[in-house]
Write a protein that holds these residues in place. Structure first.
Motif, PDB file in Angstrom:
ATOM      1  N   PHE A  54       0.860  -1.176   0.000  1.00  0.00           N
ATOM      2  CA  PHE A  54       0.000   0.000   0.000  1.00  0.00           C
ATOM      3  C   PHE A  54       0.899   1.229   0.000  1.00  0.00           C
ATOM      4  O   PHE A  54       1.841   1.327   0.793  1.00  0.00           O
ATOM      5  N   PRO A  55       0.652   2.206  -0.882  1.00  0.00           N
ATOM      6  CA  PRO A  55       1.507   3.398  -0.970  1.00  0.00           C
ATOM      7  C   PRO A  55       1.228   4.357   0.189  1.00  0.00           C
ATOM      8  O   PRO A  55       0.076   4.624   0.523  1.00  0.00           O
ATOM      9  N   PHE A  56       2.286   4.859   0.794  1.00  0.00           N
ATOM     10  CA  PHE A  56       2.092   5.838   1.864  1.00  0.00           C
ATOM     11  C   PHE A  56       3.308   6.759   1.957  1.00  0.00           C
ATOM     12  O   PHE A  56       4.344   6.515   1.311  1.00  0.00           O
ATOM     13  N   VAL A  57       3.183   7.802   2.760  1.00  0.00           N
ATOM     14  CA  VAL A  57       4.220   8.824   2.904  1.00  0.00           C
ATOM     15  C   VAL A  57       4.602   8.925   4.367  1.00  0.00           C
ATOM     16  O   VAL A  57       3.740   8.896   5.254  1.00  0.00           O
ATOM     17  N   ALA A  58       5.890   9.025   4.635  1.00  0.00           N
ATOM     18  CA  ALA A  58       6.375   9.206   6.011  1.00  0.00           C
ATOM     19  C   ALA A  58       6.268  10.675   6.401  1.00  0.00           C
ATOM     20  O   ALA A  58       6.755  11.552   5.687  1.00  0.00           O
ATOM     21  N   GLY A  59       5.599  10.935   7.526  1.00  0.00           N
ATOM     22  CA  GLY A  59       5.477  12.321   7.972  1.00  0.00           C
ATOM     23  C   GLY A  59       4.453  13.087   7.157  1.00  0.00           C
ATOM     24  O   GLY A  59       3.388  12.577   6.804  1.00  0.00           O
ATOM     25  N   SER A  60       4.776  14.330   6.817  1.00  0.00           N
ATOM     26  CA  SER A  60       3.839  15.204   6.106  1.00  0.00           C
ATOM     27  C   SER A  60       3.739  14.813   4.640  1.00  0.00           C
ATOM     28  O   SER A  60       4.722  14.432   4.008  1.00  0.00           O
ATOM     29  N   ARG A  61       2.539  14.915   4.086  1.00  0.00           N
ATOM     30  CA  ARG A  61       2.264  14.483   2.719  1.00  0.00           C
ATOM     31  C   ARG A  61       1.791  15.674   1.897  1.00  0.00           C
ATOM     32  O   ARG A  61       0.963  16.464   2.353  1.00  0.00           O
ATOM     33  N   SER A  62       2.284  15.800   0.679  1.00  0.00           N
ATOM     34  CA  SER A  62       1.870  16.898  -0.191  1.00  0.00           C
ATOM     35  C   SER A  62       0.577  16.539  -0.910  1.00  0.00           C
ATOM     36  O   SER A  62       0.218  15.362  -1.038  1.00  0.00           O
ATOM     37  N   GLU A  63      -0.103  17.547  -1.418  1.00  0.00           N
ATOM     38  CA  GLU A  63      -1.321  17.294  -2.176  1.00  0.00           C
ATOM     39  C   GLU A  63      -1.008  16.548  -3.472  1.00  0.00           C
ATOM     40  O   GLU A  63      -1.797  15.703  -3.926  1.00  0.00           O
ATOM     41  N   GLU A  64       0.165  16.817  -4.053  1.00  0.00           N
ATOM     42  CA  GLU A  64       0.566  16.102  -5.276  1.00  0.00           C
ATOM     43  C   GLU A  64       0.728  14.612  -4.991  1.00  0.00           C
ATOM     44  O   GLU A  64       0.297  13.758  -5.790  1.00  0.00           O
ATOM     45  N   GLN A  65       1.353  14.292  -3.867  1.00  0.00           N
ATOM     46  CA  GLN A  65       1.502  12.877  -3.499  1.00  0.00           C
ATOM     47  C   GLN A  65       0.135  12.241  -3.251  1.00  0.00           C
ATOM     48  O   GLN A  65      -0.104  11.092  -3.630  1.00  0.00           O
ATOM     49  N   SER A  66      -0.763  12.991  -2.628  1.00  0.00           N
ATOM     50  CA  SER A  66      -2.099  12.468  -2.360  1.00  0.00           C
ATOM     51  C   SER A  66      -2.840  12.170  -3.656  1.00  0.00           C
ATOM     52  O   SER A  66      -3.507  11.124  -3.784  1.00  0.00           O
ATOM     53  N   ARG A  67      -2.745  13.052  -4.632  1.00  0.00           N
ATOM     54  CA  ARG A  67      -3.430  12.822  -5.910  1.00  0.00           C
ATOM     55  C   ARG A  67      -2.833  11.619  -6.631  1.00  0.00           C
ATOM     56  O   ARG A  67      -3.555  10.873  -7.310  1.00  0.00           O
ATOM     57  N   PHE A  68      -1.530  11.432  -6.474  1.00  0.00           N
ATOM     58  CA  PHE A  68      -0.888  10.265  -7.080  1.00  0.00           C
ATOM     59  C   PHE A  68      -1.440   8.976  -6.458  1.00  0.00           C
ATOM     60  O   PHE A  68      -1.784   8.015  -7.167  1.00  0.00           O
ATOM     61  N   ILE A  69      -1.555   8.938  -5.152  1.00  0.00           N
ATOM     62  CA  ILE A  69      -2.100   7.750  -4.483  1.00  0.00           C
ATOM     63  C   ILE A  69      -3.564   7.556  -4.858  1.00  0.00           C
ATOM     64  O   ILE A  69      -4.042   6.420  -5.012  1.00  0.00           O
ATOM     65  N   ASP A  70      -4.297   8.670  -5.040  1.00  0.00           N
ATOM     66  CA  ASP A  70      -5.683   8.575  -5.522  1.00  0.00           C
ATOM     67  C   ASP A  70      -5.761   7.761  -6.814  1.00  0.00           C
ATOM     68  O   ASP A  70      -6.673   6.946  -7.008  1.00  0.00           O
TER      69      ASP A  70
ATOM     70  N   LEU B 277      -7.048   0.008   4.427  1.00  0.00           N
ATOM     71  CA  LEU B 277      -6.267   1.218   4.172  1.00  0.00           C
ATOM     72  C   LEU B 277      -6.841   2.011   2.997  1.00  0.00           C
ATOM     73  O   LEU B 277      -6.910   3.245   3.044  1.00  0.00           O
ATOM     74  N   CYS B 278      -7.263   1.291   1.942  1.00  0.00           N
ATOM     75  CA  CYS B 278      -7.880   1.980   0.794  1.00  0.00           C
ATOM     76  C   CYS B 278      -9.181   2.656   1.211  1.00  0.00           C
ATOM     77  O   CYS B 278      -9.448   3.809   0.833  1.00  0.00           O
ATOM     78  N   GLY B 279     -10.000   1.946   2.001  1.00  0.00           N
ATOM     79  CA  GLY B 279     -11.265   2.520   2.444  1.00  0.00           C
ATOM     80  C   GLY B 279     -11.072   3.732   3.333  1.00  0.00           C
ATOM     81  O   GLY B 279     -11.773   4.744   3.184  1.00  0.00           O
ATOM     82  N   LYS B 280     -10.124   3.653   4.250  1.00  0.00           N
ATOM     83  CA  LYS B 280      -9.838   4.768   5.127  1.00  0.00           C
ATOM     84  C   LYS B 280      -9.336   5.969   4.327  1.00  0.00           C
ATOM     85  O   LYS B 280      -9.756   7.115   4.573  1.00  0.00           O
ATOM     86  N   TRP B 281      -8.472   5.727   3.371  1.00  0.00           N
ATOM     87  CA  TRP B 281      -7.941   6.796   2.534  1.00  0.00           C
ATOM     88  C   TRP B 281      -9.070   7.485   1.764  1.00  0.00           C
ATOM     89  O   TRP B 281      -9.176   8.711   1.754  1.00  0.00           O
ATOM     90  N   THR B 282      -9.925   6.684   1.128  1.00  0.00           N
ATOM     91  CA  THR B 282     -11.013   7.240   0.335  1.00  0.00           C
ATOM     92  C   THR B 282     -11.971   8.064   1.203  1.00  0.00           C
ATOM     93  O   THR B 282     -12.424   9.150   0.803  1.00  0.00           O
ATOM     94  N   ALA B 283     -12.258   7.565   2.402  1.00  0.00           N
ATOM     95  CA  ALA B 283     -13.157   8.284   3.321  1.00  0.00           C
ATOM     96  C   ALA B 283     -12.554   9.620   3.743  1.00  0.00           C
ATOM     97  O   ALA B 283     -13.252  10.653   3.770  1.00  0.00           O
ATOM     98  N   GLU B 284     -11.263   9.609   4.047  1.00  0.00           N
ATOM     99  CA  GLU B 284     -10.604  10.840   4.488  1.00  0.00           C
ATOM    100  C   GLU B 284     -10.510  11.847   3.352  1.00  0.00           C
ATOM    101  O   GLU B 284     -10.734  13.044   3.557  1.00  0.00           O
ATOM    102  N   ARG B 285     -10.230  11.387   2.138  1.00  0.00           N
ATOM    103  CA  ARG B 285     -10.141  12.284   1.007  1.00  0.00           C
ATOM    104  C   ARG B 285     -11.506  12.862   0.653  1.00  0.00           C
ATOM    105  O   ARG B 285     -11.634  14.018   0.285  1.00  0.00           O
ATOM    106  N   GLY B 286     -12.543  11.997   0.770  1.00  0.00           N
ATOM    107  CA  GLY B 286     -13.887  12.465   0.455  1.00  0.00           C
ATOM    108  C   GLY B 286     -14.432  13.464   1.457  1.00  0.00           C
ATOM    109  O   GLY B 286     -15.313  14.272   1.129  1.00  0.00           O
ATOM    110  N   ALA B 287     -13.912  13.427   2.694  1.00  0.00           N
ATOM    111  CA  ALA B 287     -14.391  14.345   3.738  1.00  0.00           C
ATOM    112  C   ALA B 287     -13.814  15.734   3.605  1.00  0.00           C
ATOM    113  O   ALA B 287     -14.231  16.651   4.314  1.00  0.00           O
ATOM    114  N   ARG B 288     -12.828  15.895   2.732  1.00  0.00           N
ATOM    115  CA  ARG B 288     -12.176  17.207   2.620  1.00  0.00           C
ATOM    116  C   ARG B 288     -12.933  18.122   1.682  1.00  0.00           C
ATOM    117  O   ARG B 288     -13.593  17.694   0.762  1.00  0.00           O
TER     118      ARG B 288
END
Length: 396
Positions: free
Chosen positions: A261-277, A385-396
């Motif tokens: 599963f792809p993830f980032v250590a520490g702070s994550r950029s919006e570009e990295q988030s869109r890539f994981i999307d 992890l995918c479900g949690k990610w999608t839920a968190e992204r959708g809540a923004r």
């Protein structure tokens, strides 16, 4: 304890014999060693250490398992078969010297094949694993069958292994459970200031602590090193904002589950988030095509069409799905031109990847069994992890 009973190895041999009869084969030789263990483990439950092995399967009677001198006792301990012989050709694979074993009771390929000829004619034989054995071993087998046609029989074992039994699926689920626990430990360890090797160590420790037979690989790379695709862990220190590419493969009773599963250590950029999307959406698309009777090519095409539509197809380097079982990657391994269909009892990994993208490189690997009405995840963690990610992204 989940395991493969001895009776199931007999059933596997009978399925192999059906294919042998159809191909007019009188015998089949199934080779394996520490590095290419899958076929030999499948038909005998033996997994050589340092050395080589082979199961010789005649059309009738018990198969003959050939082992090497140092591994003879563990062979007898592991295998489902009683007839175990020792040959010098299968001694330590890593040295050119001829090692002396004064207490060993050796036979030869020639003697074994001559014995089989007493049971019946030996006109045509199949060989599984020629692509994995040394040239010298191949020549020895070939010369011992000088009056017999020797043909490649790899496809027979691929066919026999394709649909998994309930026991095989149970072993894969246990491998996935262990992989989940180890991947959680790796993610917990992935803090800025730690090294890639420390992340891998956390995964290994948790995997063995939870019952892994072995860890075939634990790939860990961070930062720009994620572009290496299958990078080994190094002493590189993980920095804040580093993307982590970690693929973990766990073996249990010969069966291998792999998760990523792809993830980032520490702070994550919006570009990295869109890539994981992108990866998560492509993985969801793949799962929507995973069903009995579904064309394997349709799954591949759907993922690749999505990447083409997003303008990232140049970072898509290989097909997005492969089988799993006694090998980490086995049939089916389809592309857009494949003609195969999914069937109940197949076990597969989605392997959704983009490498060399400006915002990172990574993959999602999630393992499934195809059921009568769809699929069942074998790894709970990746879906969570995918479900949690999608839920968190959708809540923004």
């Amino acid at each position: 304890m989940v395991h493969i009973p001895v009776s199931e190895f007999g059933e596997r041999i009978e399925r192999l014999r059906e294919l042998m009869r159809a191909a007019d084969l009188d015998a089949c030789v199934v080779y394996g060693d520490e590095y290419r263990r899958e076929n030999l483990r499948y038909v005998s439950n033996f997994w050589p250490l340092f050395e080589r092995g082979a199961l010789i399967v005649p059309l009738a009677g018990e198969p003959v398992l050939l082992a090497a001198p140092e591994g003879e006792m563990v062979c007898r301990e592991m295998t489902a078969w009683q007839d175990v012989r020792v040959i010098p050709d299968f001694a330590c694979v890593t040295v050119p010297e001829e090692i002396e074993y004064p207490q060993a009771h050796f036979t030869t390929f020639q003697k074994v094949f001559d014995e089989l000829r007493q049971r019946g004619p030996l006109r045509k034989a199949g060989l599984v694993g020629a692509d994995a054995m040394s040239h010298q071993v191949y020549l020895t087998i070939l010369n011992s069958l000088a009056d017999c046609e020797l043909v490649d029989a790899n496809s027979m074992l691929h066919e026999v292994r394709l649909i998994k039994s309930p026991n095989e699926i149970a072993c894969l689920k246990e491998a996935a459970r262990i992989a989940d626990s180890a991947y959680k430990a790796l993610m917990d360890a992935a803090q800025p200031g730690r090294t890639e090797l420390q992340l891998a160590a956390a995964a290994h420790d948790a995997a063995y602590g939870n019952g892994a037979e072995t860890v075939p690989f634990c790939l860990v790379s961070s930062g720009k090193r994620v572009d290496t695709i299958i990078g080994r862990a190094t002493n590189k220190t993980v920095a804040d904002g580093d993307m982590i590419m970690a693929a973990l493969s766990v073996q249990y009773e010969g069966y291998i589950a792999t998760i990523n599963f792809p993830f980032v250590a520490g702070s994550r950029s919006e570009e990295q988030s869109r890539f994981i999307d992108l990866l998560i959406e492509a993985n969801d698309i793949a799962k929507s095509k995973l069903k009995p009777g579904g064309k394997q090519a349709d799954l591949v095409k759907a993922v690749k069409d999505y990447f083409r539509g997003q303008g990232v197809d140049r970072y898509d380097l290989y097909p997005p799905l492969h089988g799993c079982g006694v090998a980490e990657a086995e049939s089916p391994y389809p592309n857009e031109a494949s003609t195969g269909e999914f069937a109940p009892g197949m076990t597969v990994n989605t392997d959704i990847s983009l490498f060399g993208h400006p915002d990172g490189s990574n993959r999602i690997e999630e393992c499934f069994v195809v059921t009568e009405d769809g699929y069942e995840p074998m790894s709970a963690l990746v879906g969570q992890l995918c479900g949690k990610w999608t839920a968190e992204r959708g809540a923004r």
